[in-house]
Design a protein around this motif. Structure first.
Motif, PDB file in Angstrom:
ATOM      1  N   TYR A 404       0.823  -1.212   0.000  1.00 56.58           N
ATOM      2  CA  TYR A 404       0.000   0.000   0.000  1.00 56.58           C
ATOM      3  C   TYR A 404       0.855   1.260   0.000  1.00 56.58           C
ATOM      4  O   TYR A 404       0.644   2.173  -0.815  1.00 56.58           O
ATOM      5  CB  TYR A 404      -0.935  -0.001   1.210  1.00 56.58           C
ATOM      6  CG  TYR A 404      -1.726   1.282   1.346  1.00 56.58           C
ATOM      7  CD1 TYR A 404      -2.883   1.478   0.607  1.00 56.58           C
ATOM      8  CD2 TYR A 404      -1.282   2.299   2.189  1.00 56.58           C
ATOM      9  CE1 TYR A 404      -3.599   2.676   0.718  1.00 56.58           C
ATOM     10  CE2 TYR A 404      -1.984   3.492   2.297  1.00 56.58           C
ATOM     11  CZ  TYR A 404      -3.138   3.674   1.559  1.00 56.58           C
ATOM     12  OH  TYR A 404      -3.835   4.850   1.652  1.00 56.58           O
ATOM     13  N   GLY A 407       2.742   1.653  -3.332  1.00 57.73           N
ATOM     14  CA  GLY A 407       1.835   2.059  -4.404  1.00 57.73           C
ATOM     15  C   GLY A 407       1.318   3.464  -4.219  1.00 57.73           C
ATOM     16  O   GLY A 407       1.176   4.230  -5.193  1.00 57.73           O
ATOM     17  N   TYR A 410       3.967   5.981  -5.443  1.00 56.48           N
ATOM     18  CA  TYR A 410       4.124   6.092  -6.891  1.00 56.48           C
ATOM     19  C   TYR A 410       2.867   6.628  -7.568  1.00 56.48           C
ATOM     20  O   TYR A 410       2.950   7.364  -8.566  1.00 56.48           O
ATOM     21  CB  TYR A 410       4.500   4.732  -7.476  1.00 56.48           C
ATOM     22  CG  TYR A 410       5.929   4.346  -7.165  1.00 56.48           C
ATOM     23  CD1 TYR A 410       6.990   5.100  -7.639  1.00 56.48           C
ATOM     24  CD2 TYR A 410       6.203   3.246  -6.366  1.00 56.48           C
ATOM     25  CE1 TYR A 410       8.299   4.769  -7.346  1.00 56.48           C
ATOM     26  CE2 TYR A 410       7.520   2.897  -6.063  1.00 56.48           C
ATOM     27  CZ  TYR A 410       8.561   3.664  -6.553  1.00 56.48           C
ATOM     28  OH  TYR A 410       9.851   3.323  -6.245  1.00 56.48           O
ATOM     29  N   LEU A 411       1.697   6.304  -7.040  1.00 57.22           N
ATOM     30  CA  LEU A 411       0.456   6.737  -7.675  1.00 57.22           C
ATOM     31  C   LEU A 411       0.034   8.126  -7.233  1.00 57.22           C
ATOM     32  O   LEU A 411      -0.447   8.937  -8.043  1.00 57.22           O
ATOM     33  CB  LEU A 411      -0.656   5.735  -7.352  1.00 57.22           C
ATOM     34  CG  LEU A 411      -1.958   5.870  -8.146  1.00 57.22           C
ATOM     35  CD1 LEU A 411      -1.708   5.707  -9.643  1.00 57.22           C
ATOM     36  CD2 LEU A 411      -2.978   4.838  -7.663  1.00 57.22           C
TER      37      LEU A 411
END
Length: 422
Positions: A404, A407, A410-411
């Motif tokens: 989590y 991610g 990066y997101l």
């Protein structure tokens, strides 16, 4: 490996885990430990010690024997001062080397490697949080061979970061009351740094192992990592000099590599467990396993499906080891320049390593029995310890949250949270 009759063991010399047998404080070293010169020497010493520790690992696990002599040899080797800064007389070696050393020891006996964990984390905490006087005293202790244990987590608190142990200040003394669990290393330590709260402010209180009112209970009953002595510590009006209470800053106050340092040690233990399991898998297939009848081979080591599986395990192991090294180098950068970006980079690289080391530790210890066959489950071989150790140690913090945080960065450009479990 033949079985050992329990009556052959002198438990006054080799006290057992999960036992009411008294374990007196360990004597302080008569001479200072070896002083490390460089990274290469640290790795060489770790390999030499691992060769000494490995032959007795299964016996210690099976009989629940605490690694007393092994721990003394380990802490006198100089490796327990690996992250003492050069400015204070230590070697100040790379965090990549620290992780490599821990993984080498863990491949031989992960319980011994885990006992080191809190000592090294304490040194890092004082380095990042302490005053000059506190740093000098703590680093001097370490360079004299004093081992630090751990009285951090609490068994019944609402979350892992909630603390009910208190400290109050009475004149020139700090008075500590509370109860701790998961106190890895405390039983065999010389000094037990204890986290305690005073009106919302956290302190790390350095308490001698033989201080009145401090009781260490050898009641760690887990099915894995059995000989880490991770039982309980009770503190009943324990009094120490006030200057032994180091104020801890909130992780939100400033970015530091405290979290990644703690996490890379955990990841290094897991990759060591995996390496040890894979080595034992290969040795067992070569020396004990029978080829499956459908393979048409004379030796189990010639079975094409086993060959493929070993290849896959080795690839995954080497990937985890590579990420561990990358994480160590990123921690070096975050330590030298603790900007938010550098600390986040170290946190993310370490989290990535933690994901792969967890996965390979569990996969390798499962595959051991699949590939080695039923004979590998016989008690005389003690190979079940690999799976038990991997299953227990990888529970230290939920790796599912690593996905989590990685991610989310990066997101959504969200910096990962900063705490000892990340």
């Amino acid at each position: 490996m033949g079985s050992l009759n329990q009556t052959q063991i002198d438990h006054s010399i080799h006290p057992r885990v999960n036992s009411a047998d008294p374990v007196p404080p360990r004597p302080r070293p008569a001479t200072p430990p070896h002083g490390l010169k460089d990274d290469a020497e640290a790795i060489a010493i770790a390999r030499r010690l691992a060769a000494q520790f490995a032959p007795g690992a299964a016996l210690r696990d099976r009989e629940g024997l605490l690694p007393l002599a092994e721990l003394d040899a380990y802490s006198q080797s100089g490796l327990w001062s690996i992250n003492v800064p050069k400015a204070y007389g230590g070697p100040g070696l790379s965090h990549a080397t620290l992780a490599k050393v821990i993984s080498i020891i863990a491949a031989a006996d992960p319980a011994i490697a885990q006992i080191t964990q809190n000592h090294l984390a304490i040194l890092n905490t004082v380095d990042l949080e302490g005053t000059e006087a506190e740093k000098k005293r703590t680093f001097d202790w370490a360079l004299q061979g004093i081992r630090f244990g751990n009285a951090f987590s609490e068994l019944n608190s609402k979350t892992v970061a909630a603390f009910e142990t208190t400290v109050r200040f009475d004149g020139d003394e700090a008075v500590v009351n509370g109860e701790k669990f998961y106190t890895t290393g405390a039983l065999l330590a010389h000094v037990i740094p204890t986290v305690a709260i005073d009106n919302g402010t956290a302190y790390l209180v350095f308490i001698d192992r033989d201080t009145a009112g401090l009781t260490v209970t050898n009641n760690w009953s887990s099915f894995g990592q059995r000989t880490t002595a991770s039982g309980g510590v009770k503190l009943d009006n324990v009094r120490v000099p006030k200057d032994r209470a180091v104020r801890l800053k909130s992780f939100d106050e400033h970015p530091t590599i405290a979290g990644p340092l703690s996490q890379i040690i955990q990841a290094a233990i897991d990759v060591g467990i995996a390496r040890g399991a894979i080595d034992d898998t290969i040795a067992f297939i070569r020396n004990h396993s029978r080829p499956w009848i459908d393979s048409g081979k004379e030796k189990a080591s010639e079975d094409p499906l086993s060959i493929i599986a070993i290849g896959d395990l080795k690839i995954c192991l080497h990937a985890a080891e590579a990420l561990l090294d990358i994480a160590g180098r990123s921690i070096d950068v975050g330590y030298a320049e603790p900007t938010l970006d550098n600390v986040s980079e170290a946190t993310l690289r370490t989290a990535e390593a933690k994901v792969l080391t967890t996965q390979i530790a569990i996969e390798a210890t499962n595959k051991l029995f699949e590939l080695a066959g039923t004979r590998a489950t016989l008690n005389q071989h003690g190979l079940d310890r690999h799976w038990r150790n991997a299953r227990v140690h990888t529970l230290h913090d939920p790796v599912r949250w690593k996905f989590y945080h990685i991610g989310n960065f990066y997101l959504n450009d969200a910096h990962p949270p900063r705490h000892p479990w990340n």
